[in-house]
Design a protein around this motif. Structure first.
Motif, PDB file in Angstrom:
ATOM      1  N   VAL A 133      -5.002 -31.315 -47.126  1.00  0.00           N
ATOM      2  CA  VAL A 133      -6.009 -31.721 -46.147  1.00  0.00           C
ATOM      3  C   VAL A 133      -7.075 -30.629 -45.999  1.00  0.00           C
ATOM      4  N   GLY A 178     -13.818 -37.519 -49.911  1.00  0.00           N
ATOM      5  CA  GLY A 178     -12.349 -37.515 -49.893  1.00  0.00           C
ATOM      6  C   GLY A 178     -11.793 -38.344 -51.038  1.00  0.00           C
ATOM      7  N   HIS A 235     -18.034 -30.450 -44.068  1.00  0.00           N
ATOM      8  CA  HIS A 235     -17.081 -31.463 -44.546  1.00  0.00           C
ATOM      9  C   HIS A 235     -16.931 -31.461 -46.070  1.00  0.00           C
ATOM     10  N   PRO A 274      -5.142 -37.633 -47.971  1.00  0.00           N
ATOM     11  CA  PRO A 274      -5.406 -38.702 -47.004  1.00  0.00           C
ATOM     12  C   PRO A 274      -6.880 -38.935 -46.671  1.00  0.00           C
ATOM     13  N   GLY A 275      -7.798 -38.138 -47.192  1.00  0.00           N
ATOM     14  CA  GLY A 275      -9.208 -38.247 -46.784  1.00  0.00           C
ATOM     15  C   GLY A 275      -9.843 -39.525 -47.308  1.00  0.00           C
ATOM     16  N   GLY A 276     -10.514 -40.278 -46.429  1.00  0.00           N
ATOM     17  CA  GLY A 276     -11.049 -41.576 -46.828  1.00  0.00           C
ATOM     18  C   GLY A 276     -12.558 -41.616 -46.994  1.00  0.00           C
ATOM     19  N   SER A 277     -13.262 -40.485 -46.781  1.00  0.00           N
ATOM     20  CA  SER A 277     -14.714 -40.479 -46.978  1.00  0.00           C
ATOM     21  C   SER A 277     -15.017 -40.555 -48.477  1.00  0.00           C
ATOM     22  N   ASP A 324      -9.001 -29.967 -43.040  1.00  0.00           N
ATOM     23  CA  ASP A 324      -9.418 -29.700 -41.667  1.00  0.00           C
ATOM     24  C   ASP A 324     -10.042 -28.302 -41.584  1.00  0.00           C
ATOM     25  N   ASN A 351       0.638 -32.529 -49.351  1.00  0.00           N
ATOM     26  CA  ASN A 351      -0.406 -33.352 -48.737  1.00  0.00           C
ATOM     27  C   ASN A 351      -1.582 -32.431 -48.437  1.00  0.00           C
ATOM     28  N   THR A 403       2.315 -30.942 -45.363  1.00  0.00           N
ATOM     29  CA  THR A 403       0.846 -30.903 -45.377  1.00  0.00           C
ATOM     30  C   THR A 403       0.398 -29.452 -45.515  1.00  0.00           C
ATOM     31  N   PHE A 447       5.945 -41.193 -42.709  1.00  0.00           N
ATOM     32  CA  PHE A 447       4.963 -40.192 -42.291  1.00  0.00           C
ATOM     33  C   PHE A 447       5.418 -39.598 -40.970  1.00  0.00           C
ATOM     34  N   GLU A 476       3.166 -34.314 -41.353  1.00  0.00           N
ATOM     35  CA  GLU A 476       1.808 -34.025 -40.846  1.00  0.00           C
ATOM     36  C   GLU A 476       1.695 -32.552 -40.462  1.00  0.00           C
ATOM     37  N   ASP A 477       0.479 -32.026 -40.487  1.00  0.00           N
ATOM     38  CA  ASP A 477       0.277 -30.689 -39.950  1.00  0.00           C
ATOM     39  C   ASP A 477      -1.186 -30.443 -39.606  1.00  0.00           C
ATOM     40  N   TRP A 489       5.315 -44.972 -40.113  1.00  0.00           N
ATOM     41  CA  TRP A 489       4.716 -43.884 -39.353  1.00  0.00           C
ATOM     42  C   TRP A 489       5.503 -43.696 -38.062  1.00  0.00           C
ATOM     43  N   TYR A 524     -13.986 -29.839 -49.089  1.00  0.00           N
ATOM     44  CA  TYR A 524     -13.388 -30.521 -50.250  1.00  0.00           C
ATOM     45  C   TYR A 524     -13.655 -29.744 -51.546  1.00  0.00           C
TER      46      TYR A 524
END
Ligand SMILES: Cc1cc2nc3c(=O)[nH]c(=O)nc-3n(C[C@H](O)[C@H](O)[C@H](O)COP(=O)(O)O)c2cc1C
Length: 437
Positions: free
Chosen positions: A131, A226, A148, A220-223, A133, A129, A100, A10, A55-56, A396, A152
């Motif tokens: 995301v 996500g 949020h 990568p979203g963990g909610s 944001d 990837n 990303t 990563f 990453e970005d 990482w 998604y």
């Protein structure tokens, strides 16, 4: 059962000024040119890694906190990782490259076309990837930012649209018959017409179909939302590695449940846990480092404050270390999850020094309390993750050759000997490599 796991790198802090703040900056590598990254991508490929994720974040965040983001180059400047990908493909043969991407930044037709081109040009080695944001909304003419979950929803609509464009060519549409001189049969192309909540466009896409499948989707979203996205769409889900077996198993089960809930098989999604180890040459050195981390000096605390200030877009650097962190210092848009991660279990009267010191605290790989140790101890830990049915690991760091070699030189031979790291590629691109065990 195969003891093999998948390995990824990563590229944290993205395609930006690598080496800034480190002594190895004096190697005079130019972060704006491709050579630094190409050299490291070749090293990762030689080591048998499946993929490199870049990453970005397209934005420097809110207008009045930009200085916090750029002052120490924690949050920017950076280039667009999608533009780096072709240089990395050109330098390698098997490594998957995963820039990303944020659905706010690309219209689906443009995205489908660019990603299809890169998938073909790279020999089926592209991953994305995805995301969500929303802080960058103002740059893309879509202000105010979405919430949020809505971000998604937009990402799912975007990806669904892209996939429908990739599937523009029905069976038999690409004829390529030299005798008749016919290249394609336009009557077999799908007249995609999408009228969605966020995107409306017509197809079909003028790119030819893929031979080895579509680009790999990473998330990568963990909610809860996500994980729903991952269950429905992703081939690879990323998470920061928890330290204990129960958490690893619970996270994997949540991803698998999400996949099943969206009509997919649990084997359709590989879970990669991200680890940022500090490798040292002996257990004694590791013990010394961990012991020293219990009493961080003020300079260490200030460095943590600078990084947190950039991530949280809130200036913590000028606060009194011996006073409590003022409540209400964080603006409305700062993620509550990130504030919780900063503050931990400390009560509001805790001095800032104690709050920051918790972030300096290191633990040992050997007893499962953290990520400091020798290469052999890291290999033990990765092997243990495999015993807990883990699919793979994401190391990482930046992509400076110093960082890459420090991590790989001792670790790779140990993992190879133990049969945890592949010694040859499957051929057929990133998807084929991910599905080969
Ligand atoms: C390993 C890992 C890598 C991530 N990489 C990025 C990234 O490159 N860009 C980004 O905007 N967010 C990144 N994130 C953050 C997530 O995309 C997401 O914003 C965050 O987890 C909050 O979403 P959630 O509420 O669904 O968890 C990363 C998270 C993890 C765990």
């Amino acid at each position: 059962m195969s003891g093999l796991q998948h390995f990824g790198w990563f590229l944290a802090r993205g395609f930006g000024p690598h080496g800034w703040g480190h002594p190895y900056l004096d190697w005079n590598y130019r972060w704006t040119g491709p050579r630094l990254y190409q050299e490291s991508a070749r090293a990762l490929e030689q080591a048998g890694f499946d993929l490199l994720i870049i990453e970005d974040a397209p934005s420097l965040g809110s207008a009045d906190t930009i200085d916090l983001r750029v002052r120490h180059a924690f949050g920017g400047p950076k280039h667009d990782p999608l533009m780096l990908a072709p240089y990395l493909f050109d330098a390698t043969e098997h490594l998957g490259v995963v820039p990303t991407v944020n659905p706010a930044a690309y219209l689906p037709y443009t995205a489908a076309r660019q990603f299809a081109s890169l998938q073909h040009l790279s020999g089926d080695r592209l991953g994305l990837n995805v995301v969500t944001d929303t802080g960058s909304a103002r740059h893309f003419g879509t202000a105010p930012p979405l919430g949020h979950d809505a971000a998604y929803d937009r990402a799912e609509e975007w990806l669904g649209g892209i996939r429908s464009l990739w599937r523009s060519w029905d069976e038999g549409a690409l004829v390529r018959d030299i005798d008749s001189g016919r290249y394609a049969d336009g009557t077999r192309m799908r007249q995609t017409a999408r009228r969605g909540e966020y995107f409306s466009f017509d197809g079909p896409l003028n790119a030819i179909p893929f031979e080895e499948g579509e680009p790999v989707i990473v998330s990568p979203g963990g909610s809860g939302r996500g994980l729903g996205f991952a269950g429905a769409n992703s081939d690879v889900q990323l998470a920061l590695a928890p330290l204990d077996e129960a958490s690893i198993r619970a996270y994997r089960a949540a991803v698998h449940d999400a996949a099943r809930a969206r009509g997919r098989a649990e084997t359709d999604v590989s879970v990669l846990f991200a680890i940022q180890p500090t490798l040292v040459s002996s257990p004694e050195e590791a013990d010394r480092l961990v012991a020293a981390s219990r009493t961080p000096d003020d300079e260490t605390l200030r460095t943590i404050a600078r990084r947190q200030s950039s991530d949280l877009e809130t200036d913590l650097t000028s606060l009194d270390l011996d006073a409590p962190l003022p409540r209400g210092i964080f603006a409305e848009h700062v993620s509550h999850g990130s504030i919780r991660r900063l503050v931990g279990d400390h009560d509001p009267s805790t001095p800032l020094r104690t709050v920051l010191a918790a972030h300096a605290r290191l633990g040992r790989l050997s007893d499962g309390s953290g990520f400091v140790g020798t290469a052999a101890e890291l290999a033990d830990r990765i092997e243990q993750l495999g015993d807990w049915d883990n699919d793979g690991v994401l190391l990482w760091g930046d992509l400076h050759p110093v960082t890459v070699h420090r991590m790989l030189d001792d670790l790779v031979p140990i993992l190879r000997r133990r049969g945890v790291l592949r010694d040859s590629y499957a051929g057929g691109g990133l998807r084929a490599n991910l599905r080969s065990f």
